[in-house]
Design a protein around this motif. Structure first.
Motif, PDB file in Angstrom:
ATOM      1  N   ARG A 324       0.837  -1.224   0.000  1.00 31.27           N
ATOM      2  CA  ARG A 324       0.000   0.000   0.000  1.00 31.27           C
ATOM      3  C   ARG A 324       0.862   1.260   0.000  1.00 31.27           C
ATOM      4  O   ARG A 324       0.546   2.246  -0.692  1.00 31.27           O
ATOM      5  CB  ARG A 324      -0.930  -0.015   1.212  1.00 31.27           C
ATOM      6  CG  ARG A 324      -2.074  -1.010   1.108  1.00 31.27           C
ATOM      7  CD  ARG A 324      -3.147  -0.705   2.129  1.00 31.27           C
ATOM      8  NE  ARG A 324      -2.625  -0.783   3.499  1.00 31.27           N
ATOM      9  CZ  ARG A 324      -2.652  -1.876   4.248  1.00 31.27           C
ATOM     10  NH1 ARG A 324      -3.180  -2.999   3.740  1.00 31.27           N
ATOM     11  NH2 ARG A 324      -2.178  -1.875   5.468  1.00 31.27           N
ATOM     12  N   GLU A 325       1.925   1.254   0.786  1.00 32.38           N
ATOM     13  CA  GLU A 325       2.812   2.417   0.802  1.00 32.38           C
ATOM     14  C   GLU A 325       3.478   2.633  -0.556  1.00 32.38           C
ATOM     15  O   GLU A 325       3.661   3.771  -1.007  1.00 32.38           O
ATOM     16  CB  GLU A 325       3.873   2.236   1.892  1.00 32.38           C
ATOM     17  CG  GLU A 325       3.302   2.301   3.306  1.00 32.38           C
ATOM     18  CD  GLU A 325       4.373   2.082   4.348  1.00 32.38           C
ATOM     19  OE1 GLU A 325       5.535   1.817   3.950  1.00 32.38           O
ATOM     20  OE2 GLU A 325       4.058   2.159   5.559  1.00 32.38           O
ATOM     21  N   ARG A 326       3.839   1.574  -1.236  1.00 27.30           N
ATOM     22  CA  ARG A 326       4.456   1.717  -2.550  1.00 27.30           C
ATOM     23  C   ARG A 326       3.468   2.282  -3.564  1.00 27.30           C
ATOM     24  O   ARG A 326       3.826   3.102  -4.424  1.00 27.30           O
ATOM     25  CB  ARG A 326       4.972   0.360  -3.024  1.00 27.30           C
ATOM     26  CG  ARG A 326       5.805   0.425  -4.302  1.00 27.30           C
ATOM     27  CD  ARG A 326       6.239  -0.967  -4.729  1.00 27.30           C
ATOM     28  NE  ARG A 326       5.089  -1.759  -5.142  1.00 27.30           N
ATOM     29  CZ  ARG A 326       4.570  -1.715  -6.377  1.00 27.30           C
ATOM     30  NH1 ARG A 326       5.091  -0.908  -7.291  1.00 27.30           N
ATOM     31  NH2 ARG A 326       3.559  -2.473  -6.689  1.00 27.30           N
ATOM     32  N   THR A 328       1.017   4.314  -2.906  1.00 23.67           N
ATOM     33  CA  THR A 328       0.746   5.723  -2.625  1.00 23.67           C
ATOM     34  C   THR A 328       1.960   6.618  -2.907  1.00 23.67           C
ATOM     35  O   THR A 328       1.806   7.803  -3.225  1.00 23.67           O
ATOM     36  CB  THR A 328       0.323   5.887  -1.167  1.00 23.67           C
ATOM     37  OG1 THR A 328       1.326   5.321  -0.311  1.00 23.67           O
ATOM     38  CG2 THR A 328      -1.002   5.182  -0.909  1.00 23.67           C
ATOM     39  N   SER A 329       3.174   6.088  -2.804  1.00 23.77           N
ATOM     40  CA  SER A 329       4.374   6.905  -2.980  1.00 23.77           C
ATOM     41  C   SER A 329       4.868   6.915  -4.427  1.00 23.77           C
ATOM     42  O   SER A 329       5.402   7.924  -4.909  1.00 23.77           O
ATOM     43  CB  SER A 329       5.491   6.410  -2.055  1.00 23.77           C
ATOM     44  OG  SER A 329       5.812   5.063  -2.355  1.00 23.77           O
ATOM     45  N   ASN A 330       4.703   5.859  -5.138  1.00 25.93           N
ATOM     46  CA  ASN A 330       5.191   5.770  -6.512  1.00 25.93           C
ATOM     47  C   ASN A 330       4.120   6.323  -7.458  1.00 25.93           C
ATOM     48  O   ASN A 330       2.982   5.848  -7.483  1.00 25.93           O
ATOM     49  CB  ASN A 330       5.503   4.307  -6.850  1.00 25.93           C
ATOM     50  CG  ASN A 330       6.301   4.189  -8.140  1.00 25.93           C
ATOM     51  OD1 ASN A 330       6.397   5.130  -8.918  1.00 25.93           O
ATOM     52  ND2 ASN A 330       6.876   3.001  -8.347  1.00 25.93           N
ATOM     53  N   MET A 331       4.473   7.308  -8.271  1.00 27.23           N
ATOM     54  CA  MET A 331       3.511   7.930  -9.173  1.00 27.23           C
ATOM     55  C   MET A 331       3.105   6.976 -10.282  1.00 27.23           C
ATOM     56  O   MET A 331       1.915   6.950 -10.678  1.00 27.23           O
ATOM     57  CB  MET A 331       4.129   9.201  -9.772  1.00 27.23           C
ATOM     58  CG  MET A 331       4.428  10.282  -8.727  1.00 27.23           C
ATOM     59  SD  MET A 331       2.940  10.808  -7.833  1.00 27.23           S
ATOM     60  CE  MET A 331       2.001  11.505  -9.190  1.00 27.23           C
ATOM     61  N   LYS A 334       0.721   4.549  -8.838  1.00 31.73           N
ATOM     62  CA  LYS A 334      -0.546   5.221  -8.532  1.00 31.73           C
ATOM     63  C   LYS A 334      -1.347   5.485  -9.804  1.00 31.73           C
ATOM     64  O   LYS A 334      -2.577   5.311  -9.833  1.00 31.73           O
ATOM     65  CB  LYS A 334      -0.253   6.512  -7.787  1.00 31.73           C
ATOM     66  CG  LYS A 334      -1.489   7.201  -7.243  1.00 31.73           C
ATOM     67  CD  LYS A 334      -1.098   8.407  -6.414  1.00 31.73           C
ATOM     68  CE  LYS A 334      -2.332   9.084  -5.819  1.00 31.73           C
ATOM     69  NZ  LYS A 334      -1.960  10.258  -5.006  1.00 31.73           N
TER      70      LYS A 334
END
Length: 350
Positions: A324-326, A328-331, A334
């Motif tokens: 989930r963090e990846r 949200t952080s990777n454009m 996303k």
């Protein structure tokens, strides 16, 4: 008075119809004595006395300590059921060791109960090679039994249906170790024709095992055994289980495996009273005690096995959180996720 009594004698004789045995006219009739109808006393609450064999086994069991030194010489004269009864009495009197068990073992036995005894791997391996027709075995509360002897038991006794184990930390650890021998596994066998494969064993495990009695089985072991639905764990005492199979008496959790062998013998036979002072024969392994380092190792492995499911669950949670963090952080990730959602939305509209 004497004349009157003598005059009544002939008439009384006529009523009895007593004739001389030498008379050819009629045979002599001798009155049968009447047997009293008083009921026989009850001996052990079952309305019938114990059999002579049970009484002899009771006397033999009460003096079992005196014949243990010569058990190897006198055991061959006993039939298999008597040997099994002596083994059950010795187990209840805390006298059962490797030497006694091997001396009494018989290939006609169909049950074996060594729970709470001093039997070790050496004795169980030898008995497994002799008693190949065993259908039910109880190794619970045995501190000197390991997975090595249990694997030999499974390898020799192909008719084994009921196995009872666990009861204390050491026995629970052994049970977790031999679970791999209960699960069916395939072997890689290569031959030139199918006819040659008929004599080869292509699978391992306990093919006839149906009932496993393990009172305090852990969740991890239960999940492992769930992959083999043929084995029922701690079945309830009923006529039929969930699979429609009749639960045998040997699989009942609150009964001893050898109770039926001693049901006609007086329980005073195996009453323990200063037995240790009278015994001169002892197995070399009966006084064996694990070193402190081995105890710590067993405790660590038991704790590690108990916490393994929790560690796996935490690892899965961390993996999902990192995903989930990846996202949200990777454009790029996303944008791919938003494009997938938009594509799904327009597909539903159409």
């Amino acid at each position: 008075m004497e004349l009157e009594e003598s005059s009544h004698l002939p008439s009384s004789f006529e009523k009895l119809k007593i004739t001389s045995p030498m008379s050819p006219s009629a045979p002599a009739i001798i009155p049968r004595p009447q047997i009293s109808s008083c009921p026989l006393p009850s001996y052990h609450g079952k309305g019938k006395p114990r059999s002579l064999v049970s009484l002899c086994l009771g006397v033999l069991g009460q003096n079992l300590e005196d014949i243990l030194n010569d058990i190897c010489e006198i055991a061959p004269i006993f039939p298999p059921d008597i040997k099994l009864a002596i083994t059950a009495i010795a187990r209840r009197k805390k006298l059962l060791t490797d030497d006694i068990l091997v001396a009494l073992a018989d290939h006609m036995w169909y049950i074996l109960d060594i729970s709470g005894s001093n039997v070790t791997d050496v004795g169980l391996v030898k008995v497994a090679a002799i008693c190949t027709n065993l259908r039910a075995v109880d190794i619970s509360l045995c501190d000197h039994i390991s997975e090595r002897s249990v694997s030999c038991l499974i390898g020799h006794c192909h008719s084994l249906e009921t196995l009872r184990c666990g009861g204390n930390p050491s026995s629970n650890y052994t049970a977790r170790r031999f679970l791999k021998y209960l699960m069916p596994t395939l072997q890689c066998v290569e031959e030139e024709s199918w006819e040659e494969l008929e004599d080869k064993e292509i699978s391992n495990g306990a093919p006839s095992l149906r009932w496993l009695v393990w009172p305090k089985i852990d969740d991890n072991s239960r999940q492992i055994l769930a992959e083999c639905p043929r084995i029922s764990i701690n079945p309830t005492p009923s006529l039929l289980n969930l699979r429609g199979m009749q639960v045998p008496r040997e699989a009942f959790p609150n009964t001893m495996l050898d109770d039926s062998i001693l049901e006609d013998i007086d329980p005073k036979t195996w009453a323990v009273c200063n037995v240790a002072a009278r015994i001169r024969i002892q197995a070399p392994s009966s006084t064996f005690e694990l070193p402190i380092a081995e105890r710590f190792r067993l405790a660590f492995e038991e704790r590690d096995a108990r916490l393994a499911p929790k560690r796996a669950k935490n690892a899965r949670q961390h993996k999902r959180r990192a995903e989930r963090e990846r996202m949200t952080s990777n454009m790029n990730a996303k944008s791919l996720a938003l494009a997938y959602k938009a594509n799904k939305y327009f597909r539903n509209l159409s």
